[in-house]
Design a protein around this motif. Structure first.
Motif, PDB file in Angstrom:
ATOM      1  N   VAL A  93      10.844   2.946  -8.267  1.00 28.09           N
ATOM      2  CA  VAL A  93      10.106   2.681  -7.027  1.00 28.09           C
ATOM      3  C   VAL A  93      10.033   3.943  -6.171  1.00 28.09           C
ATOM      4  CG1 VAL A  93      10.176   1.415  -4.833  1.00 28.09           C
ATOM      5  CG2 VAL A  93      10.571   0.203  -6.992  1.00 28.09           C
ATOM      6  N   GLN A  94      11.147   4.682  -6.080  1.00 25.49           N
ATOM      7  CA  GLN A  94      11.173   5.915  -5.289  1.00 25.49           C
ATOM      8  C   GLN A  94      10.210   6.953  -5.873  1.00 25.49           C
ATOM      9  OE1 GLN A  94      15.396   6.599  -5.612  1.00 25.49           O
ATOM     10  NE2 GLN A  94      15.800   5.764  -3.573  1.00 25.49           N
ATOM     11  N   THR A  95      10.172   7.057  -7.188  1.00 26.46           N
ATOM     12  CA  THR A  95       9.277   8.020  -7.829  1.00 26.46           C
ATOM     13  C   THR A  95       7.819   7.667  -7.587  1.00 26.46           C
ATOM     14  OG1 THR A  95      10.910   8.465  -9.565  1.00 26.46           O
ATOM     15  CG2 THR A  95       8.624   9.056 -10.022  1.00 26.46           C
ATOM     16  N   ILE A  96       7.477   6.399  -7.702  1.00 25.85           N
ATOM     17  CA  ILE A  96       6.095   5.959  -7.467  1.00 25.85           C
ATOM     18  C   ILE A  96       5.686   6.231  -6.018  1.00 25.85           C
ATOM     19  CG2 ILE A  96       4.603   3.929  -7.334  1.00 25.85           C
ATOM     20  CD1 ILE A  96       6.180   2.789  -9.703  1.00 25.85           C
ATOM     21  N   TYR A  97       6.583   5.976  -5.077  1.00 28.10           N
ATOM     22  CA  TYR A  97       6.267   6.224  -3.661  1.00 28.10           C
ATOM     23  C   TYR A  97       6.048   7.718  -3.417  1.00 28.10           C
ATOM     24  CZ  TYR A  97       6.517   6.002   1.429  1.00 28.10           C
ATOM     25  OH  TYR A  97       6.226   6.110   2.768  1.00 28.10           O
ATOM     26  N   ARG A  98       6.889   8.560  -4.000  1.00 29.88           N
ATOM     27  CA  ARG A  98       6.739  10.004  -3.809  1.00 29.88           C
ATOM     28  C   ARG A  98       5.412  10.500  -4.385  1.00 29.88           C
ATOM     29  NH1 ARG A  98      10.113  14.360  -2.928  1.00 29.88           N
ATOM     30  NH2 ARG A  98      11.977  13.037  -2.975  1.00 29.88           N
ATOM     31  N   ALA A 137       8.399  -2.194  -1.346  1.00 30.51           N
ATOM     32  CA  ALA A 137       9.512  -1.758  -2.198  1.00 30.51           C
ATOM     33  C   ALA A 137      10.367  -2.945  -2.630  1.00 30.51           C
ATOM     34  CB  ALA A 137      10.362  -0.729  -1.461  1.00 30.51           C
ATOM     35  N   HIS A 138      10.716  -3.824  -1.683  1.00 26.12           N
ATOM     36  CA  HIS A 138      11.517  -4.998  -2.018  1.00 26.12           C
ATOM     37  C   HIS A 138      10.780  -5.891  -3.015  1.00 26.12           C
ATOM     38  CE1 HIS A 138      14.638  -5.106   1.482  1.00 26.12           C
ATOM     39  NE2 HIS A 138      14.421  -3.883   1.059  1.00 26.12           N
ATOM     40  N   SER A 139       9.485  -6.091  -2.794  1.00 25.66           N
ATOM     41  CA  SER A 139       8.700  -6.945  -3.696  1.00 25.66           C
ATOM     42  C   SER A 139       8.662  -6.361  -5.099  1.00 25.66           C
ATOM     43  CB  SER A 139       7.285  -7.116  -3.159  1.00 25.66           C
ATOM     44  OG  SER A 139       7.292  -7.792  -1.910  1.00 25.66           O
ATOM     45  N   ALA A 140       8.498  -5.027  -5.199  1.00 25.78           N
ATOM     46  CA  ALA A 140       8.460  -4.388  -6.515  1.00 25.78           C
ATOM     47  C   ALA A 140       9.800  -4.550  -7.235  1.00 25.78           C
ATOM     48  CB  ALA A 140       8.116  -2.909  -6.365  1.00 25.78           C
ATOM     49  N   LEU A 141      10.892  -4.404  -6.501  1.00 26.66           N
ATOM     50  CA  LEU A 141      12.222  -4.559  -7.103  1.00 26.66           C
ATOM     51  C   LEU A 141      12.460  -6.003  -7.531  1.00 26.66           C
ATOM     52  CD1 LEU A 141      14.233  -2.346  -4.594  1.00 26.66           C
ATOM     53  CD2 LEU A 141      13.762  -1.805  -6.991  1.00 26.66           C
ATOM     54  N   ILE A 142      12.054  -6.941  -6.683  1.00 24.37           N
ATOM     55  CA  ILE A 142      12.212  -8.359  -7.027  1.00 24.37           C
ATOM     56  C   ILE A 142      11.383  -8.701  -8.266  1.00 24.37           C
ATOM     57  CG2 ILE A 142      11.696 -10.700  -6.251  1.00 24.37           C
ATOM     58  CD1 ILE A 142      12.441  -9.775  -3.415  1.00 24.37           C
ATOM     59  N   ASN A 143      10.166  -8.178  -8.349  1.00 17.46           N
ATOM     60  CA  ASN A 143       9.317  -8.435  -9.516  1.00 17.46           C
ATOM     61  C   ASN A 143       9.935  -7.869 -10.790  1.00 17.46           C
ATOM     62  OD1 ASN A 143       7.397  -9.780  -7.998  1.00 17.46           O
ATOM     63  ND2 ASN A 143       6.169  -7.948  -7.640  1.00 17.46           N
ATOM     64  N   SER A 144      10.606  -6.709 -10.672  1.00 20.92           N
ATOM     65  CA  SER A 144      11.269  -6.128 -11.841  1.00 20.92           C
ATOM     66  C   SER A 144      12.404  -7.026 -12.320  1.00 20.92           C
ATOM     67  CB  SER A 144      11.800  -4.728 -11.497  1.00 20.92           C
ATOM     68  OG  SER A 144      10.755  -3.839 -11.197  1.00 20.92           O
TER      69      SER A 144
END
Length: 259
Positions: A93-98, A137-144
């Motif tokens: 998630v951090q890499t995608i945001y950067r 970010a939270h949604s992406a982590l929850i989906n993972s």
């Protein structure tokens, strides 16, 4: 005997002329009070500006119930999921945001598992301006987590269904044999237990997604001001005495050159 007679011959009273008295310290401070005031006011105003400039931060929390085999067992231990979140999915998630915004994620995400539960809590501290980024970010982590757990749940479901089908075939075969009542009863009991396990399978349940706290958690402006006042006072005293020391050294050097 008087004090003179009690004095040991050859011994002199110690010379305290080089000692600095409290009066000297106070006098030095008074002479350099303008230096103290300048430093104290500068540091205090700097602390005030910092406290006013810092934006309000709120806590954002998400909560999920991980996939369960039954009321007490989980497809994966919560500790394993948290470790995967920290070492794999959060860095992704951090890499995608950067890559998308050209800067690092402006907040941290931490995870914890309340004791003796299948809950995993996501926590972040961020400003309101970053609220949407926190939610994403939270949604992406929850989906993972959900996608990974769904695969495990599906594998467990297929395994149970195969075992149930196998037992049903075995029961049909045993029905045609004599003295197979006990074996049939055992197979039926095992089939019922497996059907109960199949019904007990539950996927990930999302309970809360990036809920914002009602009260801000930072900055602590009153604490910042108290620290600024304390720091300004200590630094002001230090600089005042150092300026006096520097002036004394310069005078000594000037008199030495004059001699």
């Amino acid at each position: 005997m008087n004090d003179t007679q009690n004095t040991i011959p050859g011994r002199q009273r110690p010379d305290y002329s080089d000692e600095i008295s409290l009066v000297d310290l106070v006098a030095t401070f008074i002479r350099r009070r303008r230096v103290f005031y300048a430093v104290f006011i500068t540091v205090t105003l700097g602390g005030l500006a910092y406290a006013l400039w810092m934006p309000d931060e709120f806590e954002y929390a998400s909560l999920i119930q991980i996939a369960q085999i039954d009321s007490e067992g989980f497809v994966q231990p919560p500790e394993t999921i948290i470790a995967t979140l920290e070492t794999r999915w959060l860095p992704e998630v951090q890499t995608i945001y950067r890559e998308k915004h050209g800067r690092k994620l402006p907040f941290d995400v931490s995870f914890d598992n309340p004791e003796s539960t299948g809950l995993i809590r996501f926590n972040s501290s961020a400003t309101k301006d970053d609220g949407e980024a926190v939610s994403a970010a939270h949604s992406a982590l929850i989906n993972s987590v959900k996608a990974h757990q769904d695969v495990l749940i599906e594998g467990e479901r297929q395994s149970l269904e195969r075992q149930i089908e196998s037992l049903e075939s075995a029961i049909d075969t045993l029905k045609g044999e004599k003295d197979a009542g006990e074996a049939i009863a055992g197979a039926i009991e095992r089939r019922s237990r497996l059907e109960g396990e199949l019904e007990g399978l539950h996927g990930v349940e999302v309970l809360v997604t990036s809920r914002q706290s009602a009260e801000k958690i930072a900055p602590k402006r009153s604490l910042i001001m108290v620290l600024a006042v304390l720091l300004g006072g200590m630094l002001g005293i230090f600089v005042a005495f150092m300026s006096e020391f520097s002036a004394t050294v310069r005078e000594h050097l000037a008199s030495a050159r004059a001699d």
